[in-house]
Design a protein around this motif. Structure first.
Motif, short mmCIF file in Angstrom:
data_model
loop_
_atom_site.label_atom_id
_atom_site.label_comp_id
_atom_site.label_asym_id
_atom_site.label_seq_id
_atom_site.Cartn_x
_atom_site.Cartn_y
_atom_site.Cartn_z
N ARG A 126 3.92 0.25 -16.40
CA ARG A 126 2.59 0.84 -16.61
C ARG A 126 2.02 1.39 -15.31
N GLU A 127 2.19 0.65 -14.21
CA GLU A 127 1.72 1.13 -12.91
C GLU A 127 2.35 2.49 -12.58
N LEU A 128 3.61 2.65 -12.94
CA LEU A 128 4.31 3.90 -12.67
C LEU A 128 3.97 4.98 -13.70
N GLY A 129 3.18 4.64 -14.71
CA GLY A 129 2.78 5.64 -15.69
C GLY A 129 3.89 6.01 -16.67
N LEU A 130 4.84 5.10 -16.90
CA LEU A 130 6.01 5.43 -17.71
C LEU A 130 6.05 4.71 -19.06
N ALA A 131 4.96 4.09 -19.45
CA ALA A 131 4.99 3.23 -20.64
C ALA A 131 5.45 3.96 -21.90
N GLN A 132 5.18 5.26 -21.99
CA GLN A 132 5.57 6.00 -23.20
C GLN A 132 7.08 6.18 -23.34
N ARG A 133 7.81 5.95 -22.27
CA ARG A 133 9.28 6.09 -22.32
C ARG A 133 9.99 4.74 -22.38
N ALA A 150 18.11 10.08 -21.52
CA ALA A 150 17.63 9.93 -22.89
C ALA A 150 16.13 9.66 -22.88
N ASP A 151 15.53 9.68 -24.04
CA ASP A 151 14.07 9.56 -24.12
C ASP A 151 13.56 8.14 -23.86
N MET A 198 15.79 8.02 -17.75
CA MET A 198 14.98 9.03 -18.43
C MET A 198 15.61 10.42 -18.37
#
Lengths: 221, 221, 221, 221, 221, 221
Positions: free
Chosen positions: B130-137, B109-110, B106
């Motif tokens: 998802r648990e780490l809260g990174l799904a949007q990347r 890059a995006d 990350m």
């Protein structure tokens, strides 16, 4: 072979560059050299979208000049001005100090909080965290509201104020803190000891990640 | 003073530890020493929640034994087994190889994509992201579906298959890739050249971030 | 009293400004006047973060010059270059054409899709949608991949290609479309009829929202 | 040709319709005519899901009757009752006053806050914002908790109370406010001046967006 | 004491109520009685927002009549028509069959998929899942596109078509399926066996959750 | 035929198992039998990731032993230790008491709040809610901070403290509460009456959902 990381201070304040250099020098060793440069054409400080746009052309010019003898760039301003635009003109990796401080904090604990300089910068920070898709890991920000230049005048009083911000951030759920301004770098260790949680200094975080990536590329398994 | 990073391979396969050591050695220098240890009590490979739980007690015992002469630990398995539990028993920072590979990608890059070993592991990966809260990347994952041991047998064919996975991941929007298995480490550079985007090797990413954090702590501004 | 909306084309192509003017003139009436201006100092087209930063200083200069006799500004480029920076230097409302097209589409249906000019712009668009917090309403984008200048050469072939993009976007769940480039404006109505769903033209959407806000301010209940 | 927008007050209180008419009249001009209608069969006010369902059949009947000589409908109630059901029975665009107020606020600033009538309505509002996928832009709501009818009795005291709600919403991060009830429309301008941030009146916002869309359709580039 | 659950079929088709009754009867025992009622005033089927609003007044009347001798209500339509409005007029718990099917599926596995009746209902479903805040657990929907009445005519062919939908949903990541229509209830078991993953039938799920809540209230520890 | 649900208390405290049994017995009837078992090898209480991993091997051994005469398992600890790992070794459904309490609460109202035992457990809870993708429905948690064993000593004082936590959770938007510890089960009914909103007891919720699923499988339409 030595890989050179160039840390660019996008504002024109040489004393900030000097402080940066003293701080990030610890990241260098036989394989990695770290230099710091001041963007002479930048504003004295960067505190608006206007400033963020203004630094792009001179920053790109500097990157173009330095690219032949640089392995990676770090943009040393918490708002990551010019990060996307810089990536467009060089094949070298460009690291943003704000972004890298978030990732480094997230590698240490679940929820990160930020000690901001002013209340005025907090909505921009929240929006940037959302732009990066990290809102679920962001406990929030608290502003110290002391002018950057005053941070150095009375270290004990400054540490007290930073620690009070940190306590509030802990109550808000922060498990790791980020100092949102180069002027707070000198308090990183004392703050971490006082609060009992890790404190991440953004320039060090970014140079650390840059060095890690460069060394990885040297790996020939 | 030298800071020692201990990279723990939580499975019992010594040849994986040896490969890890050859790979991550590039991250050490005068200030940072990197050692690798095999968890003798671990299973030969870790591919289930059952395995992830089983390694915790011996992993904690190892961490307790090594803590006096270790500055930071890296758990060298893409699923980050025992990461939370390890943090509960030591004041030293513990880095997860999976988590750090996401953050390093990350910073480059995006959108990141992952070359997974098997289709069976892909839902676990999605849930962890998802648990780490990174799904949007996260652009997604594609499985190579070759047994780990076969990855080394026919390097050209393996590279071809990895590259096909990478092409699919690029179509899915990935701008940086992660090799989701230690056995793919040897292909990092070739894969990156073939695909024209950065490829992150998780063990190197984690040791790189650990080294960066340790050096930062040595900074006395 | 007449409220003047100034539509600023941030690139230097006068023919685009002329097309804009023909298009948005319908939004004016007794109470609202709409003028269009070309940013002479801008690049011929805006297709990068570099361009987006470069237009900020001349755009701000133009806004400062025009502010005394302008009630609201519209930045007429789908990527909303300089939007945040413009808001910092004027108390007049500044509307972004990209942003307003999303909101207008969302007022018409749940899921919006975008016909992009090129595949290269699609990741920037997705990130901008995420920055605005609108990802749950975004069905996706499909690129027409025809140079802007060619869009006018063969109207029938162009409409066919735009309609094919629109069909794909409908399959992806789009219930309303946005034409992501000024050059597609002339096809708005035909495209909407062919596809059977509303099609939003960004400049018209932004001027429409600006006019609505200005008239609202005239309301004295 | 003149496009007629019909603003439907879905409750049976004619004085609210009269107030609406005085307010939204500013949105009309040569090309756009704005009429207001009362739904005689509606309840005196709409404050529950029960009310929201009850208005649907008479609202649909009204829309069917008026459709031949109407270009767009606006449902003038903050909870957008019958919006989806109305869209099912007419090919004319139907705009929701609540939804349009969110979009108009979002075109002016990042975070919007809402002055609600009662605490009881706040969870419904939060759920509606989530249904629309806008939660990341919603700073929150504060209830004035004055009966609608009393809002007109003591204008100075009412303005004070609204301003106190607005101050709380600013502390919660709101950069633009929405008045969540027709009875607050008369305070829009004074409130905006007192608080120093834009204040959006939902009926005006919806009629403004409707007018913008209708004028766009008249554009023949 | 026996707790009575009343399952309300909000459409007027008695044969659907009869099928419901045969299906959900298994949920009753000494402590729980399950009755089913047809909403005579409802439409023959519910396939629009218009229908969803129309059933509210007669549904509320039915609930008011039955409340004295009912412990909990289940609304037996996948779109959960009248759920919020029903909760406003009774202190008894009211369960939605759609909502409960999602929760039951989520208690069995991470990602759920839905076999929808028609493609036209799929966007409504996706929006409802988002309204409930469950989008991260929703793998998607696939429509069988057979009229409900035909589902019973050729059981083997119907099972084949349902199984093909299920296979697609598994490829999309579904680990548990929901049959999105009462007419598919008879295929639950065969489908689960064919596909090797659990299949949730919504009416059974809702009555099961209602019974569990009622029994819990009888607990006097 | 009778379906047996085995409720496993994963800690070694027999008195908690006894209390569980008294509580969940209400869920059994002619078709469903509920037994409770103590995991003798477990720690006295489970309050860390270390404990959560430690219980996995003995829990799996117990499940393997009991599987032949068990239709469904419930893991009776709010943190759902071993849930994923248990599902890997048995084809019987395994229900987590924490997870099921969230779903049951969500079937009763939009926003749920949790009365936690200690402040130390709250970040783990928040992360678990995020892992499950339910953050949009979670109003937050408040800790009672009384040792579990003391909960029984002074019932009136305990109820007062629980009610104060409940009031705070209502102010935070909770519309339904969950008692986050077996020791609070005895207060469920009194708490619900005092606060005027439903209160969900997790073990009852999980057994209730398990019973509902088992009965559903008996349905032969």
């Amino acid at each position: 072979m030595t890989h050179r990381i160039l840390v660019v201070n996008p504002n024109s304040s040489q004393h900030i560059t000097d402080a940066l250099h003293r701080s990030v020098a610890v990241q260098q060793d036989g394989g990695i050299a770290v230099d710091c440069a001041t963007l002479a054409e930048g504003p004295p400080g960067i505190s608006s979208h206007t400033h963020k746009a203004e630094v792009v052309p001179p920053l790109q010019a500097l990157i173009r000049r330095e690219e032949p003898h640089t392995a990676a760039f770090v943009i040393a301003c918490f708002g990551d001005p010019g990060l996307q635009a810089s990536r467009e003109i060089t094949a070298r990796p460009v690291f943003g100090m704000g972004e890298c401080s978030f990732y480094t904090a997230m590698a240490l604990a679940d929820q990160f909080g930020v000690i901001s300089t002013t209340d005025g910068s907090r909505p921009r920070l929240a929006r940037y965290v959302r732009e990066l898709g990290l809102a679920q890991r962001f406990a929030g920000s608290v502003a110290v509201n002391i002018p950057v230049v005053e941070l150095a005048n009375d270290p004990d009083a400054t540490l007290d104020r930073l620690a009070r911000c940190g306590e509030k951030l802990k109550e808000m759920g922060s498990q790791v803190l980020i100092t949102g301004c180069a002027g707070m770098a000198a308090y990183r260790e004392a703050l971490s000891e006082r609060l009992g949680i890790p404190v991440v200094e953004p320039a060090l975080a970014a140079v650390g990640m840059a060095a890690g990536v460069l060394r990885s590329r040297a790996s020939a398994v």
